[in-house]
Design an enzyme around this catalytic site. Structure first.
Site, PDB file in Angstrom:
ATOM      1  N   HIS A  25       0.809  -1.216   0.000  1.00 25.71           N
ATOM      2  CA  HIS A  25       0.000   0.000   0.000  1.00 25.71           C
ATOM      3  C   HIS A  25       0.845   1.270   0.000  1.00 25.71           C
ATOM      4  CE1 HIS A  25      -3.700   2.181   0.318  1.00 25.71           C
ATOM      5  NE2 HIS A  25      -3.279   2.830   1.385  1.00 25.71           N
ATOM      6  N   CYS A  26       2.179   1.146  -0.013  1.00 30.95           N
ATOM      7  CA  CYS A  26       3.011   2.344   0.115  1.00 30.95           C
ATOM      8  C   CYS A  26       3.759   2.699  -1.161  1.00 30.95           C
ATOM      9  CB  CYS A  26       4.002   2.162   1.264  1.00 30.95           C
ATOM     10  SG  CYS A  26       3.232   2.183   2.897  1.00 30.95           S
ATOM     11  N   ILE A  27       4.750   1.884  -1.525  1.00 29.97           N
ATOM     12  CA  ILE A  27       5.681   2.273  -2.581  1.00 29.97           C
ATOM     13  C   ILE A  27       5.011   2.440  -3.948  1.00 29.97           C
ATOM     14  CG2 ILE A  27       7.863   1.693  -3.712  1.00 29.97           C
ATOM     15  CD1 ILE A  27       8.648   0.198  -1.183  1.00 29.97           C
ATOM     16  N   ASP A  58       2.333   5.957  -2.880  1.00 30.61           N
ATOM     17  CA  ASP A  58       2.667   7.209  -2.208  1.00 30.61           C
ATOM     18  C   ASP A  58       3.411   8.221  -3.071  1.00 30.61           C
ATOM     19  OD1 ASP A  58       1.464   5.901  -0.158  1.00 30.61           O
ATOM     20  OD2 ASP A  58       3.269   5.595   1.029  1.00 30.61           O
TER      21      ASP A  58
END
Length: 428
Positions: free
Chosen positions: A259-261, A264
């Site tokens: 869910h981040c890299i 974001d």
């Protein structure tokens, strides 16, 4: 002290229990009744959080879960840990943050602290979230209630990643807001790092993940370049990381997940346009990382061609559905894209993942919901024309895979230490 944590997923749940074990009473709020019911029964739905941990804190009264947002009236601080996905146009979707803000605002009291932990673009906390909280509560941030941002730093699957010992960056809307947020996190976290504003804290998180995304793109590009030269990029990285200064190892793969890299950096790319800025590094890295599944599929085609087999009609096992090793989190996993692309070429697709026994409904790949992981047994694995290693779980027996599978495409260097037959493994 009693606080509420909204969003009981991979960020909110570990944070809840760290506060609970630090002497803070925690009310966990979530709109998912199944999660709430499971937690109140002492059950866990996240692999690295033991049911014993849940049960211990529920029985002691240190933690309880609810779907009733009116209970925010019971607490002195609210921490927001909800999803921040991209929409179909790859633009930020902060609707979960704003909806949560509206629900909180109805019960906001003077003196209360609201902290956002969900990753987002700089300006969300003191902009959109503040406006929603003020409009729906009639209170003013910085005067009637406190507002802050503190980015999550979860690393699922890493046994060294513990909420208590990972430094916590905190930025406040005002100096007084910052002081209240520092006081809160100091109860549960060993090191708190105060910064000058919410926007600096938000930008810190974006920098951390953009740094990883760009460096992963670099080694992904080098993987393709070195492969064309007959050089093993994994051997190159292992040699380079012996340098004790000026180098940090990053590793290639079949695409970005989690869910981040993958998400974001594009929050910053979108926001930068408002200021007439163009994030060329981020966008180039995104192009390279997004192209990795197609590269892997081409390697699968080559491996099958070497055995005089077409992709259409071939049976392919995708090994690993989770986005990273040793976790049960398959959000944004490149495995889904690999399955889609191979299926569209006429391949018969199955998967095996010891941590994902059945595929749950997802926003982007709903038609795979209900598909079950095939059993890990010779009579099953040996029937596939090709096994594609997409995630290198430590619990998988790769020696058995070498004995059972005739053709393996390895995107994670999982077979490096296993004895294999000539031509059996193709690195991708």
């Amino acid at each position: 002290m009693k606080i509420a944590i909204v969003g009981l997923g991979y960020v909110g749940l570990p944070l809840s229990f760290q506060f609970a074990r630090s002497g803070v009473t925690v009310l966990g709020l979530d709109i998912d009744t199944a999660k709430v019911d499971a937690l109140n029964q002492g059950k866990s739905y996240i692999k690295h959080i033991l049911a014993e941990t849940v049960s211990e804190h529920v029985k002691s009264g240190a933690f309880s879960a609810s779907t009733d947002f009116s209970r925010i009236q019971e607490v002195s601080a609210v921490v927001i840990c909800v999803p921040t996905p991209l929409n179909k146009n790859r633009e930020p979707d902060i609707s979960y943050i704003l909806d949560t803000g509206k629900n909180i605002a109805r019960y906001l009291k003077k003196g209360m602290l609201v902290v956002l932990e969900s990753t987002t673009y700089p300006g969300t906390t003191d902009g959109e979230l503040r406006e929603v909280l003020e409009i729906y509560s009639g209170l003013e941030a910085g005067r009637d209630f406190n507002l802050a941002f503190s980015p999550e730093r979860e690393d699922p699957g890493n046994p060294e990643s513990k909420v208590a010992i990972i430094p916590k960056v905190v930025g406040g809307f005002t100096p007084a807001c910052l002081q209240k947020a520092v006081e809160l996190y100091s109860k549960a976290v060993k090191t708190v790092v105060p910064v000058s504003s919410c926007r600096v804290a938000e930008a810190t998180k974006i920098l951390e993940n953009t740094f990883r995304g760009i460096n992963i793109a670099l080694v992904n590009e080098l993987k393709m370049v070195y492969s064309a030269m007959g050089i093993d990029v994994w051997e190159v990285i292992n040699a380079a990381k012996t340098k004790p200064f000026g180098f940090m190892p990053f590793y290639p793969g079949p695409g970005l997940g989690g869910h981040c890299i993958p998400i974001d950096p594009f929050y910053l790319t979108w926001k930068a346009r408002e200021y007439g800025q163009h994030t060329r590094f981020i966008e180039l890295a995104g192009e390279i990382n997004t192209a990795m599944p197609a590269y892997v599929v081409n390697q699968v085609v080559e491996a099958l061609n070497n055995r005089q087999k077409p992709v259409k009609g071939s049976s392919i096992l995708v090994l690993g559905l989770a986005y990273k090793p040793n976790v049960d989190d398959e959000r944004e996993s490149p495995s889904y894209l690999l399955m889609e692309m191979l299926h569209s070429r006429g391949a018969k697709i199955a998967y095996h993942d010891p941590y994902v026994p059945v595929i749950k409904p997802t926003r982007g790949h709903a038609h795979w919901a209900g598909t079950q992981s095939v059993p890990w047994e010779q009579q099953t694995i040996s029937t596939f024309d090709l096994v594609l290693i997409a995630t290198n779980h430590a619990s998988v027996n790769y020696k058995e895979l070498a004995q059972w599978a005739d053709c393996i495409v390895d995107t994670r260097n999982a077979m490096a230490s296993v004895e294999t037959k000539p031509g059996q493994v193709l690195k991708a």
